[in-house]
Structures are given as C-alpha cells and as structure tokens.
Design an enzyme around this catalytic site. Sequence first.
Site, short mmCIF file in Angstrom:
data_model
loop_
_atom_site.label_atom_id
_atom_site.label_comp_id
_atom_site.label_asym_id
_atom_site.label_seq_id
_atom_site.Cartn_x
_atom_site.Cartn_y
_atom_site.Cartn_z
N GLU A 20 -47.35 -35.02 -3.18
CA GLU A 20 -48.31 -35.74 -2.33
C GLU A 20 -47.80 -37.14 -2.00
O GLU A 20 -46.84 -37.62 -2.59
CB GLU A 20 -49.68 -35.88 -3.04
CG GLU A 20 -50.54 -34.63 -3.03
CD GLU A 20 -51.25 -34.40 -1.70
OE1 GLU A 20 -50.97 -35.14 -0.74
OE2 GLU A 20 -52.08 -33.47 -1.63
N ARG A 102 -61.19 -37.81 -10.70
CA ARG A 102 -59.92 -38.53 -10.56
C ARG A 102 -59.78 -39.05 -9.15
O ARG A 102 -60.29 -38.45 -8.19
CB ARG A 102 -58.73 -37.64 -10.93
CG ARG A 102 -58.57 -36.37 -10.12
CD ARG A 102 -57.39 -35.55 -10.67
NE ARG A 102 -57.27 -34.26 -10.04
CZ ARG A 102 -56.59 -34.03 -8.91
NH1 ARG A 102 -56.00 -35.04 -8.29
NH2 ARG A 102 -56.51 -32.82 -8.40
N ASN A 104 -57.94 -39.72 -5.71
CA ASN A 104 -57.11 -38.79 -4.96
C ASN A 104 -56.43 -39.50 -3.79
O ASN A 104 -55.77 -40.52 -3.96
CB ASN A 104 -57.97 -37.61 -4.48
CG ASN A 104 -57.18 -36.36 -4.19
OD1 ASN A 104 -56.39 -35.94 -5.02
ND2 ASN A 104 -57.40 -35.75 -3.04
N ASN A 150 -59.82 -36.29 1.15
CA ASN A 150 -58.47 -36.12 1.69
C ASN A 150 -58.40 -36.61 3.13
O ASN A 150 -59.40 -36.96 3.76
CB ASN A 150 -58.08 -34.64 1.65
CG ASN A 150 -57.00 -34.35 0.64
OD1 ASN A 150 -56.12 -35.16 0.41
ND2 ASN A 150 -57.06 -33.19 0.01
N ASP A 200 -55.06 -31.36 4.53
CA ASP A 200 -54.73 -32.08 3.31
C ASP A 200 -54.35 -33.52 3.70
O ASP A 200 -55.09 -34.18 4.39
CB ASP A 200 -53.60 -31.38 2.55
CG ASP A 200 -53.60 -31.72 1.07
OD1 ASP A 200 -53.89 -32.87 0.73
OD2 ASP A 200 -53.28 -30.84 0.24
#
Length: 294
Positions: A20, A102, A104, A150, A200
């Site tokens: 990522e 968490r 991101n 995202n 994404d």
Amino acid sequence: MKKNDHEIKVVAECRNIVGETPVWHPVEQRLYWVDTRAPTLNRLETDGSVTTWKMPANIGSYVFTRSGDIIAALQTGFHKLDLDGGKHALIVDPEPDKPDNRLNDGRCDRRGRYWCGSRDPGNDNPGGSLFRLDPDRTCRRMDTGFIVANGMAFSPDDETMIFGDSRGDIMWRYRLDMDSGEIREKTPFLDTSHVPWRVDGATFDAEGYYWAALIGAGAIGRFDPTGRLDRFIPVPVTHPTMCAFGGENLDVMYVTSGTVFLDEEERKKEPLAGALFSITGLGVKGMQEPLFAS
C-alpha cells in the site's frame, strides 16, 4: 499519445501481504511504500534493490514532513518514526476507546495537514472515521461511519477531496475549504455496488482525473470529474491495492498489490501477486506529494 500506448513492468518482485501507499519522495527522488500486515516500510533504491524497515505495529499510511521526519498511521495511532534509530514516538491515538481499530489510508493536503481514515478489523462494521492531524499535533474527527476507509485524494485545484468506503461500495466527493481545512457538501462520486470490484488506494493526475486501484478487477481505472470511467488499464494481478505517480517528471505510475486476498491455489496461479509495478507511457503526469507542515 494513444490511450493504450503504455508499458507495465515489475519493479520489485516482493510478495507483499498487503502492499500500500506508494509515495515518491520529492527530495530523495525515491519511492517508498508499505506492507501493512508484515508490517514494513520499504524504499526502492536507485539500483533496483529494496531497503526495508520493520514497523512496531500494522501501518496504514505515512507522510513525509518538511523537517525531514516521517509520521506514520499505525494501529496504535499517529507516530513519529526515526528510521535510522529504529525508534517511534506516539503523537496521538485518535481512537483510544477502539483498540481493535487501525488507521488506514491517508495523505497530506497542500497546507500540510495529514488526513487519514480508520477501519474496524472486520469487513462489515462501519466503525471507522476520518481524522485530520494538524501541524500543531491536534487531531479532529471530520467524518465517521466507514467500514474500510480508502481512496483518499485531493484535486489539483484544492477544492475537492475524494474519500470513501471500499467495503461500503461508495466513494464520496467533499467540497474542501483549503484555508480552514473544513469539508462540506458530501455527495456520491463513485458507486461500486453494481460492479465486481472495489476502489482501493487512489490519486489525482494534474489534469484533475481520479486514478484508483480497482481491487478484484485486475486494473487501474481513471475517472473523470463526474465519476465516469475514462480509462481502464489492466495489470498482471487481480488485486492491485494503490496507485501513485512518481519518477523525475512524475509521469511514472507505481502500483502496489497484495497476496492476502488469494487462497493458496490462487497464489500459485498469480506469482506476481504482492509485487510492485510501474506503468509508463500513460501520457499524463501526477503532482508532487505534499509534506506535513512540521
């Protein structure tokens, strides 16, 4: 240049679990990215080798600062990283009441504020939020109700932020007030509930078009300002995870991918899953990634 006149190459044959956040460092002129689950921060060297730093917790994203540091969004909050010394210091945990959440996807706006979303460890609970970490280290919750936050990207005119929910099958368009850092006029930009893929990681090009990794489609998509699919670029893996522009002229697109989405048999059929790719010849350029104002 013809729209299909491009070339895709494998830049690093890594087997990232979830690659990522590829970011081109504007000073070093080198590419960084993460494997969120390993978890590691990685740098592509000029000779093609890869330098890797182990992270203390799962890492979602990171930004470079004007003072030369790195601020990372870890499972345990926003941290200042010292790669040379191997140390990290907590800046703030935005969700101390949600230890399983968490941080991101995220990036800086051009005023040097770090925007980052959080997510629940599952894939069905809209318990994630959007946060803004300011240069004075204050952190504000700007929106909430995301399953997997995202697709963060800022338009070149600084008036629009795209951000959404991969698992919720929606990317939102926000009107951004760059001076105040406030967002308003939240409207749908891209609905993926009717297609066999999800958005994404993403970025804008200098022309104001939104590029996104289409996870499940094996492609990168370019969308015009209305959300219409303008270009569809197949890549050699089913699950690309993020795309970003880099290179000396910001005309190389780098694409990360992951193996976590595949079962054992599928991984055998996709030996390049988890690799880092480059795409050249797209005929467009990106923009320099902003630095955190610190």
